[in-house]
Design a protein around this motif. Structure first.
Motif, PDB file in Angstrom:
ATOM      1  N   TRP A   1       0.847  -1.183   0.000  1.00  0.00           N
ATOM      2  CA  TRP A   1       0.000   0.000   0.000  1.00  0.00           C
ATOM      3  C   TRP A   1       0.894   1.249   0.000  1.00  0.00           C
ATOM      4  O   TRP A   1       1.833   1.353   0.789  1.00  0.00           O
ATOM      5  N   LEU A   2       0.633   2.188  -0.935  1.00  0.00           N
ATOM      6  CA  LEU A   2       1.416   3.411  -1.009  1.00  0.00           C
ATOM      7  C   LEU A   2       1.152   4.276   0.220  1.00  0.00           C
ATOM      8  O   LEU A   2       0.041   4.269   0.769  1.00  0.00           O
ATOM      9  N   PRO A   3       2.190   5.035   0.677  1.00  0.00           N
ATOM     10  CA  PRO A   3       1.970   5.900   1.856  1.00  0.00           C
ATOM     11  C   PRO A   3       0.981   7.015   1.535  1.00  0.00           C
ATOM     12  O   PRO A   3       0.898   7.498   0.410  1.00  0.00           O
ATOM     13  N   LYS A   4       0.227   7.433   2.488  1.00  0.00           N
ATOM     14  CA  LYS A   4      -0.761   8.489   2.293  1.00  0.00           C
ATOM     15  C   LYS A   4      -0.647   9.501   3.436  1.00  0.00           C
ATOM     16  O   LYS A   4      -0.141   9.192   4.516  1.00  0.00           O
ATOM     17  N   ASP A   5      -1.086  10.745   3.106  1.00  0.00           N
ATOM     18  CA  ASP A   5      -1.074  11.787   4.123  1.00  0.00           C
ATOM     19  C   ASP A   5      -2.103  11.476   5.185  1.00  0.00           C
ATOM     20  O   ASP A   5      -3.239  11.107   4.891  1.00  0.00           O
ATOM     21  N   ALA A   6      -1.666  11.691   6.403  1.00  0.00           N
ATOM     22  CA  ALA A   6      -2.578  11.450   7.518  1.00  0.00           C
ATOM     23  C   ALA A   6      -2.329  12.507   8.587  1.00  0.00           C
ATOM     24  O   ALA A   6      -1.211  13.007   8.750  1.00  0.00           O
ATOM     25  N   ALA A   7      -3.312  12.901   9.261  1.00  0.00           N
ATOM     26  CA  ALA A   7      -3.199  13.903  10.319  1.00  0.00           C
ATOM     27  C   ALA A   7      -4.090  13.498  11.463  1.00  0.00           C
ATOM     28  O   ALA A   7      -5.069  12.769  11.275  1.00  0.00           O
TER      29      ALA A   7
END
Length: 628
Positions: free
Chosen positions: A582-588
């Motif tokens: 799974w490609l990294p994704k922005d998370a906050a």
């Protein structure tokens, strides 16, 4: 849903009919079992002369007509057809395989000993009198289970007590009492085998020194049943065969001249019913005689083994004062098992003899109708031939497969397992049965066996075989029509499977399962490696415990790793390997904000503390407000 409902309603209708007919038979003084009534209902429905439509639901008028016809047939006096059906029902209910017979004998034996066994295993005696009574019950149990003699014989009781004392003294009852119920039952059986073996060995030693005659040691039930059963069954079989040959000769002469001679009123239908009656009796007696011969063979084998074990035990004991139990106890147990096997054979022979005896009343009606004198008058110039003579007359005839290449013929020279073929119509000629108004003639397999639609047909002559093979379907249908008119032929010719598909009521009425489809065998071969078994080396074995520790740590460490796949030089040609990521994704994420509050900082100044001894101290508040 409609099919299930129709079947359920059919079952209810049939059950009500059977119940009503059984009740009416009992009211008229004739006991009829449910199976007999059910078969008679099926026979009446299938008979086309009665006008029932097997594909239509029975109306109220049909039910009344059906009950009346069934009652008339069940109430018939001196009817060979009804006696044949009753004989078939009795045999089906009481005869089974040898294995199931022996299982039933063992079950009955255990049930007879159940009361005594429970008294022993449930005993909680503590006083000397109670323990002594328990020991006597064990002796009684051993005598009843062994069957060597009666527990009422005082000398036999003393002999059994002495044998039991030698292997299980009364002082060991305390250890026996603390065992579990299951263990107590097992020890009782072992004690019974040991005591029985000891007593049989002692009796053999008293009979005649070195070479004892073991025939006097045979179980009483076997001594009585062995010489009588096979002889009596064989005697009845010969009588039935003689009658069958006479009836066949009479019917053969009548069918050749197309009816009875002028001025003679010959009951052809009764003659055919009488023939079917004695032929069915003959078939059942052959089955019983075959089982009796198997029992006799087993008895000979068991007697030879018992003699050899006795001889071995005698050589082991001889005149020694003491012999290790590890040597003699297994021999005592073996002798006891052989003795029990002989008892089982005797009980089985008794069962077979009783079945044969109970079949006799079912052939009384034909003997009453056609006594010896009237039957001889009907024979007149007819020549009575035995089945063996008919076989010999047609032995020179042989089917040539080239004469009818459209059909498959099996010959003894070219067919493996020819004698084990499941012959249709119970080895009766189907052509004669259809073309000569139900006449039963034995077929000769050596003429040639017709293999048609997974069935095997035999014939009484080559001419009959060729005519049948020219149109098998028509003859098969005609045989089925004959069986509908004479329902006893369904069991005699083994037509259950064919009639189970006739109507929706068939499975309910027959109450029988279809026979297993025969499996034909053929020769086959196979090759294996010289040493197909692998070596006994365990590749994963590790002698070093530290290496095992390292491996355990590695396995434990794998629990925190991500699952992945890989290919090696040895496996990359076997299958495709793939991994999914799974490609990294922005998370906050959001957290609570900081907050705080201020308070004034207190400051106080004191003056007059220094330089004045009697000076007054002045206190000044210098604290500043938070808002400043």
């Amino acid at each position: 849903m409609s099919e299930g409902m129709s079947r359920a309603s059919a079952e209810i209708v049939i059950e009500n009919i059977i119940r009503e007919i059984s009740r009416e038979c009992a009211a008229r003084g004739h006991a009829a079992s449910d199976s007999l009534v059910a078969f008679m209902v099926k026979a009446v429905i299938l008979d086309p002369r009665n006008g029932f439509n097997v594909d239509r639901t029975l109306t109220k008028q049909d039910v009344q007509k059906l009950e009346g016809l069934c009652l008339d047939k069940l109430m018939e006096e001196c009817s060979p057809s009804l006696d044949t059906i009753k004989m078939q029902m009795y045999f089906n209910m009481n005869y089974t395989s040898r294995r199931e017979f022996l299982e039933e004998i063992h079950r009955l034996g255990e049930s007879r000993l159940g009361v005594v066994s429970r008294e022993i295993t449930d005993s909680r005696g503590k006083t000397w009198e109670e323990l002594h009574a328990l020991y006597n019950k064990i002796i009684t149990y051993i005598q009843l289970r062994s069957g060597i003699d009666s527990p009422a014989d005082d000398s036999a009781v003393r002999e059994a007590a002495a044998a039991l004392q030698s292997v299980f003294p009364q002082t060991e009852l305390g250890a026996f009492m603390v065992l579990l119920k299951r263990d107590k039952e097992q020890q009782l059986k072992e004690l019974c085998m040991l005591v029985t073996g000891i007593r049989l060995f002692n009796k053999a030693g008293r009979r005649s020194g070195e070479e004892a005659d073991l025939s006097e040691l045979m179980p009483a039930v076997l001594t009585v049943a062995l010489p009588v059963t096979a002889h009596s069954v064989e005697k009845e079989l010969k009588a039935s065969q003689t009658l069958a040959w006479k009836y066949t000769a009479v019917l053969e002469s009548l069918t050749e001249c197309d009816g009875p001679p002028a001025g003679r009123d010959v009951p052809v239908v009764l003659l055919k019913q009488a023939l079917y009656n004695v032929r069915q009796h003959e078939a059942f007696l052959k089955m019983l005689l075959s089982d009796a011969c198997v029992c006799a063979e087993h008895v000979e084998t068991l007697q030879a083994e018992l003699s050899s074990h006795m001889k071995l035990l005698r050589e082991t004991v001889q005149s020694k004062m003491a012999v290790p139990t590890a040597k003699v106890f297994p021999l005592f147990k073996s002798i006891s098992k052989l003795w029990s096997g002989l008892q089982d054979e005797g009980e089985l022979l008794n069962v077979l003899s009783n079945i044969a005896l109970n079949l006799q009343p079912f052939v009384a009606s034909q003997a009453k109708i056609f006594s010896e004198a009237p039957l001889d008058v009907l024979l007149e110039a007819s020549k009575v031939k035995t089945d063996e003579q008919r076989m010999a007359e047609s032995s020179d005839e042989r089917i040539v497969p080239a004469e009818m290449p459209t059909q498959q013929w099996l010959l003894p020279e070219t067919t493996a397992g020819f004698c084990q073929l499941p012959l249709q119509y119970n080895a009766v000629c189907g052509h004669t049965l259809a073309s000569r108004d139900g006449l039963l003639l034995p077929g000769n397999p050596h003429i040639g066996v017709l293999h048609h639609e997974e069935k095997f047909y035999v014939f009484s002559s080559k001419e009959a075989a060729l005519k049948f093979a020219a149109g098998p379907g028509a003859f098969v249908t005609e045989v089925a029509e004959k069986a509908k008119q004479f329902p006893e032929l369904i069991r005699l010719l083994e037509l259950h499977q064919q009639f189970s598909r006739v109507s929706p009521y068939s499975e309910i009425l027959l109450g029988e399962t279809s026979p297993v489809k025969p499996v034909t065998k053929c020769e086959s071969g196979t090759q294996t490696d010289v040493h197909p078994a692998g070596t006994g080396v365990v590749q994963s074995y590790e002698w070093n415990e530290w290496a095992l520790r390292r491996k355990a740590i590695q396995l434990a460490d794998l629990r925190s790793k991500v699952t992945h796949s890989a290919q090696t030089d040895l496996s990359h040609m076997r299958r495709d390997g793939a991994t999914q990521t799974w490609l990294p994704k922005d998370a906050a994420c959001q957290s609570k904000r900081d907050g705080g509050s201020s308070v004034p900082k207190p400051q106080v100044y004191l003056s007059g503390l220094r330089g004045q001894r009697d000076g007054r101290v002045v206190r000044t508040n210098l604290t500043r407000s938070v808002d400043e």
